[in-house]
Design an enzyme around this catalytic site. Structure first.
Site, short mmCIF file in Angstrom:
data_model
loop_
_atom_site.label_atom_id
_atom_site.label_comp_id
_atom_site.label_asym_id
_atom_site.label_seq_id
_atom_site.Cartn_x
_atom_site.Cartn_y
_atom_site.Cartn_z
N HIS A 128 0.83 -1.20 0.00
CA HIS A 128 0.00 0.00 0.00
C HIS A 128 0.87 1.26 0.00
O HIS A 128 0.66 2.17 -0.80
CB HIS A 128 -0.95 0.03 1.21
CG HIS A 128 -1.57 1.38 1.39
ND1 HIS A 128 -2.63 1.82 0.64
CD2 HIS A 128 -1.21 2.42 2.18
CE1 HIS A 128 -2.92 3.06 0.98
NE2 HIS A 128 -2.07 3.45 1.92
N HIS A 133 1.40 4.98 -2.78
CA HIS A 133 1.74 6.40 -2.57
C HIS A 133 2.91 6.91 -3.39
O HIS A 133 2.92 8.06 -3.80
CB HIS A 133 2.08 6.63 -1.09
CG HIS A 133 0.89 6.62 -0.18
ND1 HIS A 133 0.06 7.71 -0.01
CD2 HIS A 133 0.36 5.64 0.61
CE1 HIS A 133 -0.90 7.42 0.85
NE2 HIS A 133 -0.75 6.16 1.25
N GLU A 174 -5.74 9.40 -0.11
CA GLU A 174 -6.07 7.97 -0.02
C GLU A 174 -7.16 7.54 -1.00
O GLU A 174 -7.08 6.45 -1.58
CB GLU A 174 -6.51 7.60 1.41
CG GLU A 174 -5.40 7.72 2.46
CD GLU A 174 -4.31 6.66 2.35
OE1 GLU A 174 -4.46 5.70 1.59
OE2 GLU A 174 -3.27 6.84 3.02
N SER A 193 -4.09 0.79 -4.89
CA SER A 193 -3.43 -0.41 -4.35
C SER A 193 -4.45 -1.52 -4.04
O SER A 193 -4.07 -2.56 -3.51
CB SER A 193 -2.62 -0.06 -3.09
OG SER A 193 -3.46 0.44 -2.07
N1 HBI Z 1 1.45 6.48 10.48
N2 HBI Z 1 2.71 4.90 9.42
C1 HBI Z 1 1.72 5.78 9.38
N3 HBI Z 1 1.00 5.96 8.24
C2 HBI Z 1 -0.01 6.86 8.17
O1 HBI Z 1 -0.65 7.00 7.12
C3 HBI Z 1 -0.33 7.62 9.32
C4 HBI Z 1 0.45 7.40 10.48
N4 HBI Z 1 0.19 8.09 11.59
C5 HBI Z 1 -0.82 9.08 11.63
C6 HBI Z 1 -1.59 9.27 10.41
N5 HBI Z 1 -1.33 8.56 9.34
C7 HBI Z 1 -2.70 10.29 10.44
O2 HBI Z 1 -2.25 11.40 11.16
C8 HBI Z 1 -3.15 10.76 9.06
O3 HBI Z 1 -3.86 9.74 8.43
C9 HBI Z 1 -3.99 12.00 9.15
FE FE Z 2 -1.99 5.37 2.76
#
Ligand code: HBI
Ligand code: FE
Length: 289
Positions: A128, A133, A174, A193
């Site tokens: 993903h 991304h 997303e 994805s």
């Molecule tokens: N951590 N690894 C990871 N991936 C994310 O997409 C992610 C995150 N921590 C917080 C977060 N997303 C959110 O703050 C956002 O989706 C807004």
């Molecule tokens: Fe994502």
């Protein structure tokens, strides 16, 4: 928002929560899982994903098959837009996530899904995060949008408005669609994805498809456990970036605090509907569940 067990990085992670990708530790089965998913999605996406995504997919065609080695991937991504991918053990705290984005570092899980999870898993794995991304991060305009989002995210924490801003990320990064070539094309990483949703989002009569409006999007709750009931459609990446940079979010957050949230399937006066969904899929799932 992030559902993480510790406020501090786990054992073995750096202060910024990054870990080595440890590419050598992937098994032959892990690499094969990537190859199966990559072949399946890259065959499905021409004519469905937007031009920027399809162009960006080339940065993932590295010198060997299997899960990309971030060191090699980063040379290509850095040259394109100054972004890089860093490995993290799972979800990281919001402030850490935003700080990485603001500094053009995309955090990616370093594990890959199991073979019985090819079609669906809730937590972001390397397929993903990288397949979904990274191609868009190779586009200069989208790359700037993501960094702007990171800066906006850090500011939103001071307004207590993270839940609102997170919806912008959800419905663009997303699950976004874009008008292109006289129709709709995919750019959201959660869609491109996904074998099922990359067809559902464009072809299924169930979901609403509504022209993107920043305030409307930030009022709209989302579901994380099934296909979306609404997709928002941007006019172009330039337009998305410009709106994000030109909007003063402080008065917007103040206004949003006085407005009720909307459900994922709601349609309201003022919506520029592109297709009005039947919600048949969501209703059937609700009945079955
Ligand atoms: N951590 N690894 C990871 N991936 C994310 O997409 C992610 C995150 N921590 C917080 C977060 N997303 C959110 O703050 C956002 O989706 C807004
Ligand atoms: Fe994502």
């Amino acid at each position: 928002m992030a559902d993480h067990a510790f406020e501090h990085p786990p054992e073995g992670a750096a202060a910024d929560w990054t870990v080595p990708q440890d590419w050598a530790a992937y098994t032959a089965e892990d690499h094969e899982t990537w190859d199966i998913l990559f072949a399946r999605q890259s065959a499905l996406l021409p004519g469905r994903a937007c031009e920027a995504y399809l162009r960006g997919l080339d940065v993932l065609r590295l010198s060997k098959p299997g899960i990309p080695d971030y060191a090699e991937l980063n040379q290509r991504l850095m040259a394109a837009t100054g972004w890089q991918v860093v490995a993290v053990p799972g979800l990281v705290p919001d402030a850490v996530f935003f700080d990485h984005l603001a500094n053009r570092r995309f955090v990616a899980g370093n594990f890959i899904r199991r073979r019985d999870q090819l079609d669906y898993l809730q937590e972001p794995d390397v397929f993903h995060d990288v397949f979904g991304h990274v191609p868009m991060l190779a586009d200069p305009v989208f790359a700037d949008y993501m960094a702007a989002y990171g800066r906006g995210g850090l500011r939103s924490l001071g307004f207590g408005a993270l839940d609102k801003l997170a919806r912008l990320y959800w419905y663009t990064v997303e699950f976004g669609l874009v008008r292109e070539a006289g129709g709709l094309r995919l750019f959201g990483s959660g869609i491109v994805s996904s074998f099922g949703e990359s067809r559902f989002a464009l072809d299924d009569p169930s979901p609403n498809r509504i022209a993107f409006d920043l305030e409307r999007v930030m009022r709209t709750r989302y579901r994380i456990d099934d296909y979306q009931q609404v997709y928002f459609v941007i006019d172009s990446f330039e337009d998305l970036l410009r709106q994000t940079l030109e909007t003063d979010f402080a008065p917007l957050y103040a206004r949003l605090a006085g407005l009720p949230d909307l459900g994922p399937a709601d349609v309201i006066d003022g919506d520029a509907l592109i297709t009005r969904g039947t919600q048949a899929y969501a209703m059937e799932r609700a009945g079955a569940g």
